[in-house]
Design an enzyme around this catalytic site. Structure first.
Site, PDB file in Angstrom:
ATOM      1  N   GLU A   1      49.421   8.991  22.101  1.00 14.51           N
ATOM      2  CA  GLU A   1      50.389   8.413  21.176  1.00 14.51           C
ATOM      3  C   GLU A   1      51.499   9.394  20.819  1.00 14.51           C
ATOM      4  OE1 GLU A   1      47.819   5.023  18.957  1.00 14.51           O
ATOM      5  OE2 GLU A   1      47.789   6.957  17.948  1.00 14.51           O
TER       6      GLU A   1
ATOM      7  N   ASP B   1      39.999   0.628  19.787  1.00 18.13           N
ATOM      8  CA  ASP B   1      40.473   1.298  18.583  1.00 18.13           C
ATOM      9  C   ASP B   1      39.864   0.732  17.305  1.00 18.13           C
ATOM     10  OD1 ASP B   1      41.871   2.983  17.011  1.00 18.13           O
ATOM     11  OD2 ASP B   1      43.870   2.365  17.676  1.00 18.13           O
TER      12      ASP B   1
ATOM     13  N   GLU C   1      41.146   0.283   8.378  1.00 23.54           N
ATOM     14  CA  GLU C   1      42.456  -0.067   8.938  1.00 23.54           C
ATOM     15  C   GLU C   1      42.446  -1.458   9.564  1.00 23.54           C
ATOM     16  OE1 GLU C   1      43.705   2.695  11.962  1.00 23.54           O
ATOM     17  OE2 GLU C   1      45.528   1.562  12.427  1.00 23.54           O
TER      18      GLU C   1
HETATM   19  C1  BDP Z   1      44.969   4.320  15.385  1.00 18.16           C
HETATM   20  C2  BDP Z   1      45.767   4.410  14.125  1.00 18.16           C
HETATM   21  C3  BDP Z   1      46.701   5.591  14.122  1.00 18.16           C
HETATM   22  C4  BDP Z   1      45.943   6.855  14.485  1.00 18.16           C
HETATM   23  C5  BDP Z   1      45.204   6.652  15.780  1.00 18.16           C
HETATM   24  C6  BDP Z   1      44.310   7.833  16.135  1.00 18.16           C
HETATM   25  O1  BDP Z   1      46.515   3.219  13.966  1.00 18.16           O
HETATM   26  O2  BDP Z   1      47.283   5.682  12.854  1.00 18.16           O
HETATM   27  O3  BDP Z   1      46.801   7.940  14.573  1.00 18.16           O
HETATM   28  O4  BDP Z   1      44.353   5.537  15.679  1.00 18.16           O
HETATM   29  O5  BDP Z   1      43.099   7.695  15.987  1.00 18.16           O
HETATM   30  O6  BDP Z   1      43.944   3.395  15.200  1.00 18.16           O
HETATM   31  O7  BDP Z   1      44.782   8.870  16.565  1.00 18.16           O
END
Ligand code: BDP
Length: 696
Positions: A288, A361, A389
């Site tokens: 990401e 996720d 979340e």
């Molecule tokens: C996702 C979240 C994000 C996190 C990412 C992670 O939306 O905010 O940075 O995981 O685990 O689920 O790195």
């Protein structure tokens, strides 16, 4: 006679308890008088006085005074009924470094409860266990030791005080006023964590800023470390991989560059000079948009092993497997496995690979991550999300103990052998290191977690990290007794409600194995229609693939074949839609709307009815809670009633919006008796939430 009076007093206090308002700050450490008050020790006896033993003595004094209703003293010798803390003269192998034993006996003619351990921290854990036993009505002698070495919270806290995916107020860490500020709340945080066996905390977000590694921020972290140390909690930091460039002025962060390696080594030395028991680094790399070794054509192990070398045997590296490449693969489900599996056995001995419980996720339901069981030569940590979340933020009641248990009990068939549950992989019997991480749900809200029932998820995470084979139901029972009342008229229905609650959320958000249907960015509310994001695998439509003919993600051989990443025996559970657990159905299979499910109904009808059931069950939760009023103080009763109202309303929204959307694909009528969505699909699509919490 005295006994009778004591018993009466205790009873009066018990009955009176609901009259007092409680704000939840005390968590499960409320120490209100119990029915057995008159049988409790009158004194705490301990020999050594390290800060950790002092903390244990203070907790016992506080706890026993509260639970018995009279002041408990601290003594050097036994001259009254006492609880006695003793470090074993010769270590007891069964207890290990952190375990304890609790035994009843007699000394100097007095009844005593002896807590033994090989270490001071074992005594503190024993003290908390003893207090828990009193509150939950357990009387048997006990021996217990943790099955996992590293039991960590991961705070996704930013330096500006916001919390990524945090729904419980601001960050507890007041970075601005640290290191001068010594908030007493930091000690309460440590007490709460020690009471459930958590022994480490990563202070900052995995999307890390290099500034966390600068001298001023290390001084701030050192104050937190000093506060937590007596409670057996070590501090860790998320490390930004490009810090040598940003802080060190180097041209590169290439892990094989000698100057980069020297920079990290010097940084580690600087940290250890300030925090002698610093736990180590957590790293999100090449995921990401975060920097990482692949930016320089290097591998994950090149990056992880470089940091391990810098730390030496002083700390560990927790390298996250939550990665997905810049080039979109055919199925995001497969990416972490493809990137990590070939590197099994290549990581340094102090590196753990931290793997989310599922391959996508933290969805309301996910099959276990295929890396579990696939990297036998590497210690794998499991990472759970405690903050919700994807399960309704802090306002939906979803007991995650049941979620964690489901993931931990799944059989990976490691090495082709039956019985290698995720729990067993995580316990790491073949490795010196083992660990479990939970993304914290804690903030500055008075009740810590945003809502009272979310405290149970923090609690359950800690208890399962201590023993991954523990029972979610037993843990919920303990928690409910300690947090509210041991009255079975409360405990029985509330535990039943908790155990069902996550299924209810999965039913109204992501039924039958659907996943990743939430709205963009903030992840609040439904967005199954979203199809306009930069990467295909960010869009809900990528995951459900609904059209006029059917729905679901084919992960069998005819599709992405992600199923083949599991051991052949594990694959069997999901290979055949006819025999599998239908709660995972559309995760693995794309099926026609006419597919006949186990109930005998068509898939379309089953989908709609599951959404409908979820929304109805959310209303039922409210009704159950309403009958709990006699057993709960007014303040917490009302607070919970209000979050359940929000949940019931939002469950209906999820139901209505999802049914409206999927109906626009299937073109089919709703099953008989099912109410049509309240508003049009366009209405649901038009909703925007620029100020939803937790999105930074
Ligand atoms: C996702 C979240 C994000 C996190 C990412 C992670 O939306 O905010 O940075 O995981 O685990 O689920 O790195």
């Amino acid at each position: 006679m005295r006994r009778v009076i004591h018993a009466l007093c205790a009873l009066v206090c018990l009955l009176a308890a609901p009259a007092f308002a409680e704000d939840g700050y005390d968590l499960w450490l409320r120490y209100k008088p119990v029915a057995s008050a008159h049988t409790l020790p009158r004194a705490v006896v301990a020999q050594a006085h390290s800060p950790t033993v002092k903390a244990a003595v203070a907790e016992l004094q506080r706890g026993l005074s509260g639970l018995s209703g009279h002041k408990v003293s601290v003594a050097r010798n036994v001259s009254a009924p006492s609880v006695v803390l003793t470090r074993n003269a010769t270590p007891d192998a069964a207890l290990g470094r952190e375990g304890y034993a609790i035994r009843k006996g007699r000394q100097n003619g007095q009844p005593v409860v002896r807590i033994h351990a090989n270490s001071d921290i074992g005594l503190l854990y024993g003290a908390f266990a003893y207090l828990r036993h009193i509150q939950t009505g357990t009387t048997a002698d006990t021996t217990d030791a943790p099955k996992v070495r590293l039991r960590l919270l991961n705070h996704w806290d930013n330096l500006d005080g916001t919390v990524e995916r945090g729904y419980a107020g601001a960050s507890l860490w007041d970075w601005w006023r640290l290191p001068d500020l010594k908030d007493p709340r930091y000690t309460d945080y440590a007490r709460a964590n020690a009471s459930i066996g958590i022994n480490g905390t990563v202070l900052n977000n995995v999307n890390a800023k290099a500034a966390s590694l600068t001298a001023p921020y290390l001084d701030k972290a050192a104050v937190l470390a000093d506060t937590f140390r007596p409670y057996g909690i070590r501090v860790y930091l998320s490390a930004r991989f490009s810090a040598p460039i940003e802080l060190g002025g180097l041209k590169t962060a290439d892990p094989l560059d000698p100057a980069v390696r020297a920079w990290w080594k010097a940084k580690a030395d600087e940290i250890y000079a300030k925090i002698p028991d610093f736990g180590g680094f957590l790293v999100k790399a090449n995921s990401e948009g975060q920097p990482g070794p692949q930016d320089y054509g290097r591998t994950h192990e090149d990056g992880a092993n470089m940091l391990a070398e810098a730390l030496g045997d002083r700390g560990v590296v927790m390298w996250r497997a939550f990665v997905y490449k810049a080039e979109v693969a055919d199925d995001r489900h497969k990416q972490a496995y493809s990137e990590f599996k070939p590197h099994d056995g290549k990581f340094a001995p102090t590196v753990l690979v931290q793997v989310k419980n599922g391959a996508i996720d933290f969805q309301p339901r996910e099959p276990f991550h295929p890396l579990f069981g696939a990297m036998p030569k590497t210690p794998l940590m499991v990472e759970f999300q405690i903050t919700k979340e994807y399960l309704g933020f802090a306002t939906h009641l979803a007991y995650l103990g049941q979620y964690y248990e489901e993931a931990l009990r799944a059989d990976t068939f490691q090495n082709g052998q039956k019985g290698w549950s995720v729990a067993r992989v995580v316990e790491g019997e073949d490795h010196a290191l083992s660990g479990m991480a939970g993304v914290a749900n804690i903030g500055t809200d008075r009740n810590w977690s945003g809502s009272h029932f979310d405290q149970a998820n923090w609690y359950a995470f800690g208890r399962l990290a201590w023993n991954p084979q523990g029972s979610a139901r037993n843990i919920a029972t303990e928690w409910a007794k300690m947090t509210f009342t041991p009255d079975p008229r409360f405990v029985t229905p509330v535990v039943a409600l908790m155990m069902r609650s996550r299924e209810t959320v999965a039913d109204y958000m992501t039924p039958l194995g659907l996943h990743h249907l939430m709205d963009t960015g903030h992840h609040y509310g439904p967005g199954p229609w979203v199809d306009n994001l930069g990467r295909p695998d960010w869009n809900p439509v990528y995951y459900h693939k609904a059209d006029a003919n059917g729905i679901g993600f084919d992960r069998t051989k005819t599709g992405s074949d992600a199923l083949s990443q599991y051991d052949p025996q594990a694959q069997k559970a999901w290979a055949d839609p006819k025999t599998m657990d239908e709660r995972y159905l559309l995760w693995f299979h794309h099926l026609s709307w006419d597919y006949r499910t186990r109930s005998g109904r068509l898939l379309w009808d089953e989908l709609v009815l599951t959404y409908d059931k979820g929304a109805k069950d959310a209303v039922a939760m409210q009704q159950t809670w309403a009958t709990m009023k006699p057993y709960v103080d007014a303040e917490r009763f009302e607070a919970i009633a209000s979050t359940l109202r929000i949940q019931a309303r939002e469950a209906k929204w999820w139901r209505d919006a999802s049914i409206a959307y999927f109906q626009s694909k299937s073109g089919r009528p709703l099953p008989a008796g099912v109410a049509a969505p309240e508003k049009s699909l366009d209405y649901y699509k038009s909703l925007t939430f620029p100020y939803a919490p937790g999105h930074h």
